[in-house]
Design a protein around this motif. Structure first.
Motif, short mmCIF file in Angstrom:
data_model
loop_
_atom_site.label_atom_id
_atom_site.label_comp_id
_atom_site.label_asym_id
_atom_site.label_seq_id
_atom_site.Cartn_x
_atom_site.Cartn_y
_atom_site.Cartn_z
N ARG A 129 0.83 -1.21 0.00
CA ARG A 129 0.00 0.00 0.00
C ARG A 129 0.86 1.26 0.00
O ARG A 129 0.61 2.21 -0.75
N GLU A 130 1.89 1.28 0.83
CA GLU A 130 2.72 2.48 0.95
C GLU A 130 3.52 2.75 -0.31
O GLU A 130 3.75 3.90 -0.68
N SER A 131 3.95 1.69 -0.99
CA SER A 131 4.78 1.85 -2.19
C SER A 131 3.96 2.04 -3.46
O SER A 131 4.44 2.62 -4.43
N GLY A 132 2.73 1.53 -3.46
CA GLY A 132 1.92 1.55 -4.66
C GLY A 132 2.29 0.46 -5.65
O GLY A 132 1.70 0.38 -6.74
N SER A 133 3.27 -0.38 -5.31
CA SER A 133 3.67 -1.49 -6.19
C SER A 133 2.64 -2.61 -6.10
O SER A 133 2.07 -2.87 -5.03
N ARG A 134 2.41 -3.28 -7.20
CA ARG A 134 1.36 -4.30 -7.23
C ARG A 134 1.84 -5.60 -6.60
O ARG A 134 2.95 -6.07 -6.87
N LEU A 135 0.96 -6.18 -5.79
CA LEU A 135 1.26 -7.42 -5.06
C LEU A 135 0.27 -8.50 -5.48
O LEU A 135 -0.95 -8.27 -5.49
N TYR A 136 0.80 -9.67 -5.76
CA TYR A 136 -0.02 -10.82 -6.13
C TYR A 136 0.53 -12.02 -5.37
O TYR A 136 1.73 -12.27 -5.37
N GLY B 111 -8.91 -2.85 -5.45
CA GLY B 111 -8.03 -3.15 -6.57
C GLY B 111 -6.64 -2.57 -6.44
O GLY B 111 -5.99 -2.27 -7.44
N GLN B 112 -6.17 -2.40 -5.19
CA GLN B 112 -4.86 -1.83 -4.90
C GLN B 112 -4.78 -0.39 -5.38
O GLN B 112 -3.79 0.06 -5.95
N VAL B 113 -5.88 0.32 -5.11
CA VAL B 113 -5.97 1.75 -5.38
C VAL B 113 -6.65 2.39 -4.17
O VAL B 113 -7.63 1.85 -3.64
N GLU B 114 -6.14 3.54 -3.73
CA GLU B 114 -6.73 4.21 -2.59
C GLU B 114 -8.16 4.67 -2.94
O GLU B 114 -8.38 5.25 -4.03
N ALA B 115 -9.10 4.40 -2.06
CA ALA B 115 -10.49 4.81 -2.29
C ALA B 115 -10.59 6.33 -2.33
O ALA B 115 -9.90 7.03 -1.59
#
Length: 393
Positions: free
Chosen positions: A114-121, A388-392
């Motif tokens: 969340r802090e980095s904005g990098s996608r995690l799977y 979806g790994q985007v801040e609301a």
């Protein structure tokens, strides 16, 4: 569109994931960098993948601008620190399950994403196995009414070969097999009945392998492969020098949707298979085999005695590739997610819940079998991933 350039970190038992990601040029993804602590493995794999970058220190791989994403398939206790480093370096991360060996470390991985904005799977490939997808679909169709209970038995016939001859036998590396091995089944169960564990109680022990001959510390281990040369289990030899994980575990779980579940895992059965039974208020279903060619049978009409045929039978669909085709599908979903975003069948939050259930179950098992609550995930973190790994906003 250019291929996604992937760095494969860890090329041991799960190198098949890197192979699945290494497509023909122009097909979506290529392995362009490799990292492994074993120099012989590193050289061989660099040649196999024609990788321009080969590093024993994964951190040097993360510094490269020509690596878009990494695939982390190292021993369990290294998952969280490597993933956090990669996320902070701006790399999209495919993280092999379990995502961590404690709930605290799993939460740290989610916060780093969340802090980095990098996608995690997180690679819970069982969600792409045919029998799991079929059972979930039958539940969603209402074939057995509303789910009320799940019973899972996991017979690990080659446990002495695969889990007690290397680092899997060492709790400092895996926490427990009730986390390492069961996180697959717990996540699949959560997905099938659309719930998450909120409380656990477990018992178990090192009941067979504990007193068997072990290698001396530092002595090379044997080739890890399923074998019947050392049978029965009491004939196993050359086991890991450190062995303090349980080979038999019994777990009770309460889910947040009211479903009650039971999970049993044994590492010295003569056969290997998973048995899932889902009981609803209008019937039950059970898998017979978990690979293509097996089936799911349903019982939804009253009868006095057991009827092995049931009332309906659904064939597990054919598939090609590792784990019933699931390895190829999970890598394909990861590549699509990195490129396009959007919904995925796997879920980092669900992966955290599987770790949390396994971690707290282990604490219960080793603490006298007490009923323990699963820690809640911070709501802002949950919302980030559910969006979806985007801040609301």
């Amino acid at each position: 569109m250019d291929d996604l350039r992937i760095g494969a970190i860890g090329l041991g038992h799960r190198r098949s994931l890197a192979v699945a990601a290494h497509q023909e040029p122009g097909r979506g993804s290529r392995v362009t960098a490799v990292s492994d602590l074993d120099e012989t493995t590193l050289l061989n794999e660099a040649e196999f993948f024609d990788a321009k970058t080969a590093e024993t220190d994964y951190r040097r791989l993360l510094d490269r601008e020509d690596v878009d994403a990494v695939l982390v398939a190292t021993p369990d206790h290294t998952h969280a620190p490597i993933a956090i480093d990669a996320l902070r370096a701006g790399k999209a991360v495919y993280l092999e399950k379990p995502m961590a060996t404690t709930v605290e470390d799993a939460d740290a991985v989610l916060r780093a994403a969340r802090e980095s904005g990098s996608r995690l799977y997180v690679g819970h490939n069982m969600r792409h196995m045919g029998f799991v997808r079929l059972m979930r679909r039958l539940v969603q169709q209402g074939q057995i009414g509303t789910p009320k209970s799940v019973w899972i038995r996991h017979f690990v016939g080659h446990g002495g070969d695969f889990f007690f001859k290397d680092w899997h036998a060492d709790r400092s590396k895996v926490n427990s097999l009730l986390l390492q091995k069961a996180s697959h089944d717990i996540d699949a169960m959560h997905w099938i009945v659309d719930g998450a564990t909120e409380a656990v109680q477990a018992m178990g022990g090192l009941t067979v392998y504990g007193g068997l001959p072990r290698r001396e510390p530092g002595e090379p281990g044997p080739e890890i492969r399923p074998s019947r040369e050392q049978w029965p289990p009491s004939e196993q030899r050359a086991l890991n020098p450190v062995m303090d994980v349980e080979d038999l575990s019994l777990l009770n779980l309460r889910l947040d949707n009211g479903v009650l579940a039971a999970y049993q895992q044994c590492h010295y059965t003569p056969d290997y298979w998973r048995s899932f039974t889902v009981i609803g208020d209008a019937g039950r279903m059970e898998n017979f085999g978990d690979d293509p060619g097996g089936s799911i049978r349903l019982w939804y009409a009253g009868r006095r005695n057991y009827d092995p045929a049931g009332d309906a039978e659904f064939r597990i669909p054919d598939a090609v590739g590792g784990h019933g085709g699931a390895d190829d599908e999970v890598v394909r979903e990861f590549v699509r997610f990195v490129r396009e975003g959007g919904a995925t069948d796997t879920s980092p939050v669900a992966a955290r819940m599987a770790v949390a259930a396994g971690d707290m179950a282990t604490r219960s098992l080793r603490g006298g079998g007490a009923l323990l609550q699963v820690p809640r995930l911070e709501e802002a973190v949950r919302a980030y991933f559910e969006n979806g790994q985007v801040e609301a906003g």
